[in-house]
Design a protein around this motif. Sequence first.
Motif, PDB file in Angstrom:
ATOM      1  N   VAL A  15      15.345   7.337  14.932  1.00  0.00           N
ATOM      2  CA  VAL A  15      15.278   7.937  13.601  1.00  0.00           C
ATOM      3  C   VAL A  15      15.311   6.879  12.500  1.00  0.00           C
ATOM      4  O   VAL A  15      15.324   7.217  11.324  1.00  0.00           O
ATOM      5  N   GLY A  16      15.319   5.605  12.889  1.00  0.00           N
ATOM      6  CA  GLY A  16      15.444   4.520  11.940  1.00  0.00           C
ATOM      7  C   GLY A  16      14.156   4.203  11.201  1.00  0.00           C
ATOM      8  O   GLY A  16      13.105   4.814  11.426  1.00  0.00           O
ATOM      9  N   PRO A  17      14.206   3.218  10.308  1.00  0.00           N
ATOM     10  CA  PRO A  17      13.031   2.865   9.500  1.00  0.00           C
ATOM     11  C   PRO A  17      11.817   2.455  10.324  1.00  0.00           C
ATOM     12  O   PRO A  17      10.686   2.773   9.957  1.00  0.00           O
ATOM     13  N   GLU A  18      12.029   1.750  11.444  1.00  0.00           N
ATOM     14  CA  GLU A  18      10.888   1.320  12.260  1.00  0.00           C
ATOM     15  C   GLU A  18      10.117   2.514  12.795  1.00  0.00           C
ATOM     16  O   GLU A  18       8.878   2.500  12.867  1.00  0.00           O
ATOM     17  N   ALA A  19      10.844   3.567  13.187  1.00  0.00           N
ATOM     18  CA  ALA A  19      10.190   4.753  13.739  1.00  0.00           C
ATOM     19  C   ALA A  19       9.361   5.476  12.680  1.00  0.00           C
ATOM     20  O   ALA A  19       8.245   5.933  12.957  1.00  0.00           O
ATOM     21  N   LEU A  20       9.867   5.575  11.468  1.00  0.00           N
ATOM     22  CA  LEU A  20       9.113   6.303  10.442  1.00  0.00           C
ATOM     23  C   LEU A  20       7.874   5.521  10.004  1.00  0.00           C
ATOM     24  O   LEU A  20       6.832   6.110   9.684  1.00  0.00           O
ATOM     25  N   ILE A  21       7.974   4.189  10.000  1.00  0.00           N
ATOM     26  CA  ILE A  21       6.800   3.367   9.675  1.00  0.00           C
ATOM     27  C   ILE A  21       5.731   3.524  10.749  1.00  0.00           C
ATOM     28  O   ILE A  21       4.540   3.677  10.462  1.00  0.00           O
ATOM     29  N   LEU A  22       6.161   3.517  12.011  1.00  0.00           N
ATOM     30  CA  LEU A  22       5.212   3.743  13.109  1.00  0.00           C
ATOM     31  C   LEU A  22       4.629   5.152  13.040  1.00  0.00           C
ATOM     32  O   LEU A  22       3.448   5.352  13.347  1.00  0.00           O
ATOM     33  N   ALA A  23       5.430   6.121  12.623  1.00  0.00           N
ATOM     34  CA  ALA A  23       4.942   7.494  12.500  1.00  0.00           C
ATOM     35  C   ALA A  23       3.809   7.582  11.479  1.00  0.00           C
ATOM     36  O   ALA A  23       2.793   8.253  11.718  1.00  0.00           O
ATOM     37  N   LEU A  24       3.952   6.897  10.346  1.00  0.00           N
ATOM     38  CA  LEU A  24       2.894   6.903   9.338  1.00  0.00           C
ATOM     39  C   LEU A  24       1.625   6.245   9.878  1.00  0.00           C
ATOM     40  O   LEU A  24       0.510   6.739   9.653  1.00  0.00           O
ATOM     41  N   ALA A  25       1.787   5.125  10.589  1.00  0.00           N
ATOM     42  CA  ALA A  25       0.617   4.470  11.189  1.00  0.00           C
ATOM     43  C   ALA A  25      -0.074   5.395  12.183  1.00  0.00           C
ATOM     44  O   ALA A  25      -1.309   5.468  12.239  1.00  0.00           O
TER      45      ALA A  25
END
Length: 334
Positions: A15-25
């Motif tokens: 649920v961290g920042p890395e996951a949300l950035i990957l989700a947008l990609a």
Amino acid sequence: MEFDIIITNAARAAVGPEALILALAAIGLNMHFGYTGLLNFGQVGFMLLGAYGTSVAVATFGWSLWLGVLLGLILATAFAITLGLPTLRLHALLFAIVTIAAAEIVRILVGSTDAIGLTGGPLSISFDAGAFYDLNPYPDGPNDRYGAGTFEFTGQQLWVMTVGWTLVALVSVGVFLLVRSPWGRVLKSIREDQDAARSLGKNVFTYKLQALVIGGLIAGLGGVLDAIKTSGADPNGFRPQVTFFAYAALLLGGLATYIGPVLGAILFWFLRELIESFLRQLVAQTWLPDAIANFFDGAEGIISVGMVGLALILLMLFRPQGIVGSRNEMQLNG
């Protein structure tokens, strides 16, 4: 072996920042590949331009952070148009080769020594993201932590997550509305049989270009958040494997689904951190032979990516449509 720490570390990464950035990609890639059938292997290029546009605007030009965010999104859009105009009529495999090459060219140019004065070159670039964190409603003192055990975040991290996951939700809703519109139905028809769509009077090239711009803009937004999260950008953080991580997330969750890219990104980071945490705990065990401990020590990241890749292969064998996908959406005609 402290399995509670392993699980909470994995949940934190999921649920961290890395996951949300990957989700947008992955959402942007879903617009390209899932809904339009564009085999884009250069998604990381849009992320790089979003991150560097923001960073250069603030650190080099002295602009405000919000103008930097705008510049990053404009550069991602311009890259999509510049890339798409000469290449979208190519065969799918040729288009894939061109996109990965274009993204690498941009990364090499940004990270070259000749660009040190503008982008920091190979030394990366840093800027003050205070304008973003000044809006942070969460106290962020030395003793302020949110969560329990290893599942905890600082106030700054929680603010990035709040904004980031809100953007992921808004973008997902936007994609949902677009794809369910007549425009989205044309995209799907192009994916299935672009000659048939062309015979019905649809300008296939224009629709493909629009999809490329929208998906690239979403990925560029991920790059902007990455730059804000780290208060800078590093060319080594935008290597080609980032695109393939986005593909892994997309395939794990399910092609041409609204929640699939998000679920896939969460699962990708959960599995990756789960394996890395397990290996770190394994290395810490004194009973492990030195040769094995030395092999695992420092190689957790590589091994975890390999294990996630193995999980993806097994998923493709037994459920090729992904966790929430449909087999009908896997029938792509390039």
